[in-house]
Write an enzyme that holds these catalytic residues in place. Structure first.
Site, PDB file in Angstrom:
ATOM      1  N   ASP A 249       0.821  -1.205   0.000  1.00 27.60           N
ATOM      2  CA  ASP A 249       0.000   0.000   0.000  1.00 27.60           C
ATOM      3  C   ASP A 249       0.856   1.256   0.000  1.00 27.60           C
ATOM      4  O   ASP A 249       0.453   2.302  -0.499  1.00 27.60           O
ATOM      5  CB  ASP A 249      -0.931  -0.003   1.212  1.00 27.60           C
ATOM      6  CG  ASP A 249      -1.963  -1.117   1.081  1.00 27.60           C
ATOM      7  OD1 ASP A 249      -1.636  -2.251   1.467  1.00 27.60           O
ATOM      8  OD2 ASP A 249      -3.042  -0.846   0.539  1.00 27.60           O
ATOM      9  N   ASN A 259       2.033  -3.038   4.075  1.00 26.51           N
ATOM     10  CA  ASN A 259       1.058  -3.872   3.351  1.00 26.51           C
ATOM     11  C   ASN A 259       0.067  -4.389   4.392  1.00 26.51           C
ATOM     12  O   ASN A 259       0.185  -4.112   5.588  1.00 26.51           O
ATOM     13  CB  ASN A 259       1.792  -5.013   2.627  1.00 26.51           C
ATOM     14  CG  ASN A 259       0.887  -5.768   1.663  1.00 26.51           C
ATOM     15  OD1 ASN A 259       0.094  -5.163   0.952  1.00 26.51           O
ATOM     16  ND2 ASN A 259       0.985  -7.085   1.661  1.00 26.51           N
ATOM     17  N   LYS A 260      -0.913  -5.127   3.946  1.00 25.66           N
ATOM     18  CA  LYS A 260      -1.957  -5.650   4.827  1.00 25.66           C
ATOM     19  C   LYS A 260      -1.349  -6.265   6.088  1.00 25.66           C
ATOM     20  O   LYS A 260      -0.330  -6.945   6.049  1.00 25.66           O
ATOM     21  CB  LYS A 260      -2.745  -6.712   4.063  1.00 25.66           C
ATOM     22  CG  LYS A 260      -3.983  -7.212   4.729  1.00 25.66           C
ATOM     23  CD  LYS A 260      -4.996  -6.133   4.998  1.00 25.66           C
ATOM     24  CE  LYS A 260      -5.319  -5.354   3.755  1.00 25.66           C
ATOM     25  NZ  LYS A 260      -6.131  -4.142   4.001  1.00 25.66           N
TER      26      LYS A 260
END
Lengths: 371, 371
Positions: A249, A259-260
Site C-alpha cells: 500500500d 502492506n496488509k
C-alpha cells in the site's frame, strides 16, 4: 484476466454506450459476479466509498472515469467548470488516504483545462480516463514480465514441478485494472505453461485472500489452496513454499513495505527459512518522502466489529455471524510495515531492485533529488 | 475460575448426586453457558469425541470420570470387569492422539484392580477420578505461581502500568480442570491486583481464542482485546506487547514446542523484537522420547471446510457461513512447531526452565535415563 474463460478488466466503458461505466461490484464476490452500471459521478463516488471497488490502482482508474461522467452530467454553460470542481472534491473525499485517487483526479483536471470547448473537454476527459486505466494495466503487466524470470528459475531448479508461491491479501487484478501486482508474475507464468500453485492467506479480518484472491485465481484457472493466516510459517518450515510475493500500500524509498496486516509475520518466516520474499508494486506506491517506514507510516485503525463479526454465504444469502463474546473488545490495525532487511527484492514496472535507497533510486534516477 | 462471579471448574461431580458428572458443554461458548449432565460412559465418550469438552488436561479428567460412570453402570457380577475394559477401550478410541486420555484410563484400571469387592472398586474409581481432576488443577495452579514473578517483574518495571501479554489459542482453564496453563500466571497476577491486559489471538480456523479465551478472561474480569492472528507482529514492533505466553500440545525434552498453528509466527516476531516468549505446560505434555520437534512431531491435518466455513451467532441462532469460492481448495494444518531457539523459557508445575535438554532434565531429573 479471465472469468469463466472470458477476458475481463475491473472497470470499462460500457460497450456501445459512451455514457456508462461498468465495474465488477466486488462486494458480492466470491459468491456472485455482479456487473454494475454507473452513469453519474455520485454513483461512482458511492462505488468508491462503499467499496464496490477497492485497491490503489483501481480506485485511481475509477476516479478518472468519475470525472469523465461528471463532464457528461455538467451543465453545458458557464457552470461547467464549477460542477467539475465540485465533482473532483466529492471524489477525493471518498477515501482520503488513497494516494492514487487525488493523483488521478488532478491529472484529469489539468488535462480538461487544455480543452478549448466543452465538447473538447469531454473528449479529453474520456481519453484521459481511458489512459489512466490503460497505464495502470500496463504497469501491472510490466511487473509481471519482470517477475516472471524469478518463477521460471525456480521452475527449472524443480524440473518443472509446481512452483509454490505464497501471497497475502489481494494484490490481484481485482485491486487494479488488470493483472494485479503480486499476482501479475503468477498469471504470466501460468499463461506461459509453467506449473504454479498459490498458497492464498485468507487475510483476516476482511478475508480479501479467501474471497478475492482465491476467486480470481480460480476463475483464471490457477491452482491454489486457501490457508488460515497462521499456516504460512509451518509450510515454509517444511519446504512447501518456494517464494513469497505480496503487494504494497505504501513503500518508502528506503525499501520498507507497508502492506496488509500480517505481511511482516510472513516476511519473518521467509527470512528464517531462507525463502525469497518479494514485494511487487507500481512505482506510484513508492513514497519518495518517507525514510523510516516503521516510524513514519501511519497505520489505519478500523472498527473492531470487523474482527468480531464475519460475513459469508448462508442458505443463498449473505449473513453476518458473531464469533466472539458480545462484550469483548477487539482491535483492528489494517496494515503493518515489513522492514527492508527482510525483503529480497521489489518488483516494479521498470524492473527488480533491492529494498534499499541506492537500488531503488538507480531504477528511478529522476527521483534522486529526494534521496 | 469465575463465571459471573461464581467459581467454576470445567468438570465436577453433580452436587448431592454421586451418579452424575457435570461439564460445561463448550460447543455453545461464547454465546451460551450450557451445563450438561452425564450419567453413562457412552455419554462421556460422546462428550469427548464430539468436543463438548477439549484440551489435554480436561480430556484426561473426563476419561477418569468416564471410568467411574462405567463402574456405576457395570453389572454387579462376574461381568463387571469385562464391562469396565470395554468402557476403557471406548473412551480411549474417542480421541486417539490425546496422550492424557489413555494415561488417565490406565491409571483408573490399575487403581480399580486393587479393590477387593465391587463396592470398593466403585469407591476407588470415584476417588481416583477426583484425584486426577484435582491433580490437573493443582499442576496448573503451580504453573501460575511459577509464572507470576515474571509478570510482577514487568509490572514493577512499568511502575504498575498494565502488563500486556499476548496469547494464542486457548490454553486457559477451559482446556484443563481449572486455571489453565498459559492463562494461569495471568489469573494469578490479576487476582493479586496486578494490572494486566491480554491480547487474544482469535486463532483461526477454529477461533478458540476469539470464542473461548476471550470468554473465560471476560468472565473472570481480566481486561483483554481480541485481535486477528495477523496483528501480533505489528503490536510487538510498536512496544505494545510485554511478553508472550502460549500453551503446548507436545514439547520435546529438548525444548521444541508444538502448539496451535501460528504459534511459530508469534515466536519469530517476539524474537525479532526482543520480547520474552514463554510456553506454559504441565510436564505431562513433555515427550521424553522426542529430540527434534520439527522432524518428529506429526502435525494433524484437519478438513479444509474448517477454513472455508465459519460458525457464529446470527439472529440468536448458530449459523455457518461460507467465506471462500465454493470450489477452492483449503488446507488445514492444526499445529506447528516452534524451535527451542525462539523460546525464552518453559513454565512447568515444578518451576521455570530454559528450552533445552539440560535445563529441562535438571527440573525433571527422574527422566534422565531418556536424555
Amino acid at each position: 484476466m479471465n472469468i469463466q474463460g472470458q477476458a475481463f478488466r475491473t472497470i470499462w466503458l460500457k460497450p456501445g454506450d459512451l455514457t456508462r461505466i461498468q465495474i465488477i461490484d466486488q462486494r458480492h464476490l466470491p459468491h456472485q459476479l455482479f456487473i454494475e452500471d454507473l452513469e453519474t459521478v455520485d454513483q461512482m463516488a458511492t462505488a468508491i466509498k462503499d467499496m464496490h471497488l477497492r485497491g490503489a490502482g483501481l480506485i485511481g482508474a475509477a476516479a478518472g472515469f468519475g470525472i469523465y461522467l461528471a463532464t457528461l452530467e455538467a451543465p453545458k454553460n458557464d457552470f461547467f467548470e464549477t460542477f467539475i470542481f465540485q465533482a473532483a472534491e466529492k471524489l477525493k473525499s471518498t477515501r482520503p488516504t488513497a494516494v492514487n485517487l487525488a493523483w488521478a483526479v488532478d491529472r484529469q483536471l489539468n488535462a480538461i483545462q487544455q480543452g478549448q470547448s466543452i465538447e473538447e473537454k469531454i473528449d479529453i476527459a474520456l481519453f484521459m480516463a481511458t489512459q489512466i486505466a490503460d497505464e495502470d494495466a500496463e504497469h501491472c503487466r510490466h511487473i509481471g514480465e519482470h517477475g516472471l524470470p524469478l518463477i521460471e528459475a525456480i521452475s527449472r531448479k524443480k524440473n518443472g514441478a509446481p512452483v509454490n508461491i505464497l501471497t497475502h491479501c489481494n494484490a490481484g487484478w481485482l485491486a487494479f485494472v488488470d493483472y494485479g501486482s503480486a499476482t501479475s508474475s503468477i498469471y504470466a507464468a501460468h499463461d506461459k505453461g509453467i506449473a504454479v500453485h498459490v498458497w492464498v492467506d485468507e487475510t483476516r479480518p476482511r478475508n480479501q485472500g479467501a474471497s478475492l484472491t482465491a476467486w480470481e485465481l480460480g476463475q483464471h484457472g490457477v491452482p491454489h489452496t486457501i490457508i488460515a493466516d497462521n499456516t504460512g510459517g509451518h509450510l515454509m518450515q517444511h519446504g512447501m513454499v518456494d517464494m513469497v510475493i505480496v503487494g504494497s500500500d505504501r513503500t518508502t524509498y528506503t525499501g520498507d513495505v507497508a502492506n496488509k496486516i500480517g505481511t511482516y509475520l510472513k516476511a519473518l518466516a521467509a527470512h528464517d527459512n531462507n525463502i525469497p520474499f518479494y514485494a511487487a508494486l507500481p512505482s506510484s506506491s513508492i513514497d519518495w518522502q518517507m525514510e523510516d517506514g516503521l516510524k513514519e507510516i501511519v497505520i489505519e485503525e478500523r472498527h473492531g466489529d470487523e474482527v468480531k463479526y464475519m460475513e459469508g454465504l448462508c442458505e443463498s444469502e449473505i449473513k453476518k455471524v458473531l464469533l466472539t463474546p458480545l462484550n469483548s473488545n477487539a482491535a483492528n490495525y489494517a496494515f503493518d510495515v515489513t522492514p527492508a532487511r527482510l525483503i529480497t527484492g521489489i518488483i516494479t514496472e521498470r524492473g527488480i531492485c533491492k529494498a534499499n535507497r541506492e537500488s531503488i533510486l538507480d531504477l528511478f534516477p529522476e527521483k534522486k533529488q529526494h534521496g
